[in-house]
Write a protein that holds these residues in place. Sequence first.
Motif, PDB file in Angstrom:
ATOM      1  N   GLN A  20       2.303  25.880  17.829  1.00 48.38           N
ATOM      2  CA  GLN A  20       3.577  25.820  17.111  1.00 48.38           C
ATOM      3  C   GLN A  20       4.761  26.240  17.986  1.00 48.38           C
ATOM      4  N   TYR A  21       4.499  26.754  19.180  1.00 50.11           N
ATOM      5  CA  TYR A  21       5.579  27.260  20.033  1.00 50.11           C
ATOM      6  C   TYR A  21       6.360  26.098  20.641  1.00 50.11           C
ATOM      7  N   ASN A  22       7.643  26.345  20.843  1.00 46.35           N
ATOM      8  CA  ASN A  22       8.464  25.368  21.561  1.00 46.35           C
ATOM      9  C   ASN A  22       8.596  25.825  23.019  1.00 46.35           C
ATOM     10  N   ASP A  23       9.389  25.118  23.786  1.00 47.75           N
ATOM     11  CA  ASP A  23       9.465  25.429  25.227  1.00 47.75           C
ATOM     12  C   ASP A  23      10.554  26.437  25.584  1.00 47.75           C
ATOM     13  N   GLN A  24      11.175  27.084  24.595  1.00 48.04           N
ATOM     14  CA  GLN A  24      12.166  28.120  24.884  1.00 48.04           C
ATOM     15  C   GLN A  24      11.446  29.413  25.271  1.00 48.04           C
ATOM     16  N   PRO A  25      11.723  29.947  26.451  1.00 47.99           N
ATOM     17  CA  PRO A  25      11.006  31.156  26.887  1.00 47.99           C
ATOM     18  C   PRO A  25      11.428  32.396  26.099  1.00 47.99           C
ATOM     19  N   VAL A  26      10.504  33.328  26.002  1.00 44.98           N
ATOM     20  CA  VAL A  26      10.783  34.647  25.446  1.00 44.98           C
ATOM     21  C   VAL A  26      11.165  35.520  26.636  1.00 44.98           C
ATOM     22  N   SER A  27      12.270  36.229  26.538  1.00 48.78           N
ATOM     23  CA  SER A  27      12.789  36.980  27.689  1.00 48.78           C
ATOM     24  C   SER A  27      11.903  38.174  28.055  1.00 48.78           C
ATOM     25  N   LYS A  28      11.963  38.529  29.312  1.00 44.29           N
ATOM     26  CA  LYS A  28      11.249  39.714  29.796  1.00 44.29           C
ATOM     27  C   LYS A  28      11.771  40.963  29.090  1.00 44.29           C
ATOM     28  N   GLU A  29      13.068  41.007  28.808  1.00 45.83           N
ATOM     29  CA  GLU A  29      13.654  42.141  28.101  1.00 45.83           C
ATOM     30  C   GLU A  29      13.047  42.293  26.707  1.00 45.83           C
ATOM     31  N   PHE A  30      12.830  41.161  26.033  1.00 45.83           N
ATOM     32  CA  PHE A  30      12.219  41.230  24.706  1.00 45.83           C
ATOM     33  C   PHE A  30      10.777  41.729  24.811  1.00 45.83           C
ATOM     34  N   VAL A  54       0.601  42.008  30.822  1.00 46.80           N
ATOM     35  CA  VAL A  54       1.496  40.915  30.443  1.00 46.80           C
ATOM     36  C   VAL A  54       1.286  39.764  31.424  1.00 46.80           C
ATOM     37  N   VAL A  55       0.911  38.623  30.885  1.00 45.13           N
ATOM     38  CA  VAL A  55       0.603  37.446  31.694  1.00 45.13           C
ATOM     39  C   VAL A  55       1.680  36.409  31.421  1.00 45.13           C
ATOM     40  N   ARG A  56       2.388  36.033  32.476  1.00 51.26           N
ATOM     41  CA  ARG A  56       3.471  35.044  32.357  1.00 51.26           C
ATOM     42  C   ARG A  56       3.386  34.077  33.522  1.00 51.26           C
ATOM     43  N   GLY A  57       4.228  33.049  33.487  1.00 50.65           N
ATOM     44  CA  GLY A  57       4.342  32.113  34.607  1.00 50.65           C
ATOM     45  C   GLY A  57       3.007  31.494  34.997  1.00 50.65           C
ATOM     46  N   GLU A  58       2.798  31.386  36.308  1.00 52.57           N
ATOM     47  CA  GLU A  58       1.576  30.752  36.817  1.00 52.57           C
ATOM     48  C   GLU A  58       0.321  31.544  36.479  1.00 52.57           C
ATOM     49  N   ALA A  59       0.468  32.828  36.237  1.00 51.06           N
ATOM     50  CA  ALA A  59      -0.693  33.647  35.863  1.00 51.06           C
ATOM     51  C   ALA A  59      -1.301  33.164  34.550  1.00 51.06           C
ATOM     52  N   LYS A  60      -0.486  32.597  33.653  1.00 49.52           N
ATOM     53  CA  LYS A  60      -1.013  32.042  32.404  1.00 49.52           C
ATOM     54  C   LYS A  60      -1.975  30.897  32.703  1.00 49.52           C
ATOM     55  N   ASP A  61      -1.605  30.054  33.662  1.00 46.81           N
ATOM     56  CA  ASP A  61      -2.470  28.931  34.020  1.00 46.81           C
ATOM     57  C   ASP A  61      -3.781  29.429  34.627  1.00 46.81           C
ATOM     58  N   ARG A  62      -3.696  30.459  35.476  1.00 49.16           N
ATOM     59  CA  ARG A  62      -4.917  31.020  36.069  1.00 49.16           C
ATOM     60  C   ARG A  62      -5.821  31.611  34.989  1.00 49.16           C
ATOM     61  N   LEU A  63      -5.209  32.290  34.023  1.00 46.06           N
ATOM     62  CA  LEU A  63      -5.998  32.839  32.922  1.00 46.06           C
ATOM     63  C   LEU A  63      -6.628  31.707  32.110  1.00 46.06           C
ATOM     64  N   GLY A  64      -5.874  30.657  31.833  1.00 39.64           N
ATOM     65  CA  GLY A  64      -6.400  29.509  31.082  1.00 39.64           C
ATOM     66  C   GLY A  64      -7.583  28.858  31.774  1.00 39.64           C
ATOM     67  N   VAL A  65      -7.486  28.699  33.087  1.00 40.98           N
ATOM     68  CA  VAL A  65      -8.595  28.119  33.856  1.00 40.98           C
ATOM     69  C   VAL A  65      -9.806  29.054  33.796  1.00 40.98           C
ATOM     70  N   ALA A  97       4.367  33.994  26.820  1.00 41.13           N
ATOM     71  CA  ALA A  97       3.704  35.129  27.468  1.00 41.13           C
ATOM     72  C   ALA A  97       2.432  35.432  26.701  1.00 41.13           C
ATOM     73  N   ILE A  98       1.483  36.021  27.393  1.00 47.85           N
ATOM     74  CA  ILE A  98       0.247  36.483  26.774  1.00 47.85           C
ATOM     75  C   ILE A  98       0.149  37.973  27.077  1.00 47.85           C
ATOM     76  N   ILE A  99       0.070  38.754  26.031  1.00 54.12           N
ATOM     77  CA  ILE A  99      -0.099  40.194  26.216  1.00 54.12           C
ATOM     78  C   ILE A  99      -1.569  40.498  25.948  1.00 54.12           C
TER      79      ILE A  99
END
Length: 191
Positions: A20-30, A54-65, A97-99
Amino acid sequence: MDKEYLNQLIRERRSVFPAQYNDQPVSKEFIKRLLENANWAPTHRLTEPWRFKVVRGEAKDRLGVFLSDTYTDITPEESFSPFKHKKIKNNCSLASAIIVICMQRDQKERVPEWEEIASTAMAVQNMWLTCAANSIGCYWSSPALIQYMGEFFDLEEGEKCLGFLYVGNYDKEDDISSKRTNIDEKVVWMD
C-alpha cells in the motif's frame, strides 16, 4: 493532550502493508522521532531491552535478497510458493525503511524474558501510534525467517530478532478500516 484525540488515535491505528506504500520517502528525522518515542516504553527494572536496526536504501535490497534466498533454502520444494518468495523481496523494496525489532535479554536475568518481550512490544506500539498520528503507514511482520537474522546482522549475545516494522507513506484515501468484537466478550468483572 486531548483525551478524545488519544482515544481516536488508538482506535484508528492500523496495519498499512508495504504493497500500500507509495514512493514518497519517510524522512530520517521522522525515523529518529519514532525511535525516540520507542525509547519511552515501560520497562521493568529499567532493562530497556528494545534494540533496533534501521534498514534503508540499498540495504533494503540486500535484506530482501537475504530473506528470499533463505526462504528458498529452508522451504521444502512441495511447500515453496513463488508468490511468497516474490512478496518477501517486494516488501523490502516497497518500504521506505525497515526497522528490525530486536530484544536484548538482560544478562543478569532480573526479570522474566516475557517481560522484556512485552517491553519491546510496547516500544513498537509507541512507534506505531507515532506513525498513526503522522499518517505514516507501518506494519509489524514476524515471519519464521527472523530466526535467521543472526546470519545477516551482528546480534549481541542474548539479542534476538522479534520482527520487522515496515514503514512507508501511503495514499490516505485508501481504506484501512478495521473492526473489533465487543470488549464485553473478553472481560470478566469481579466486584
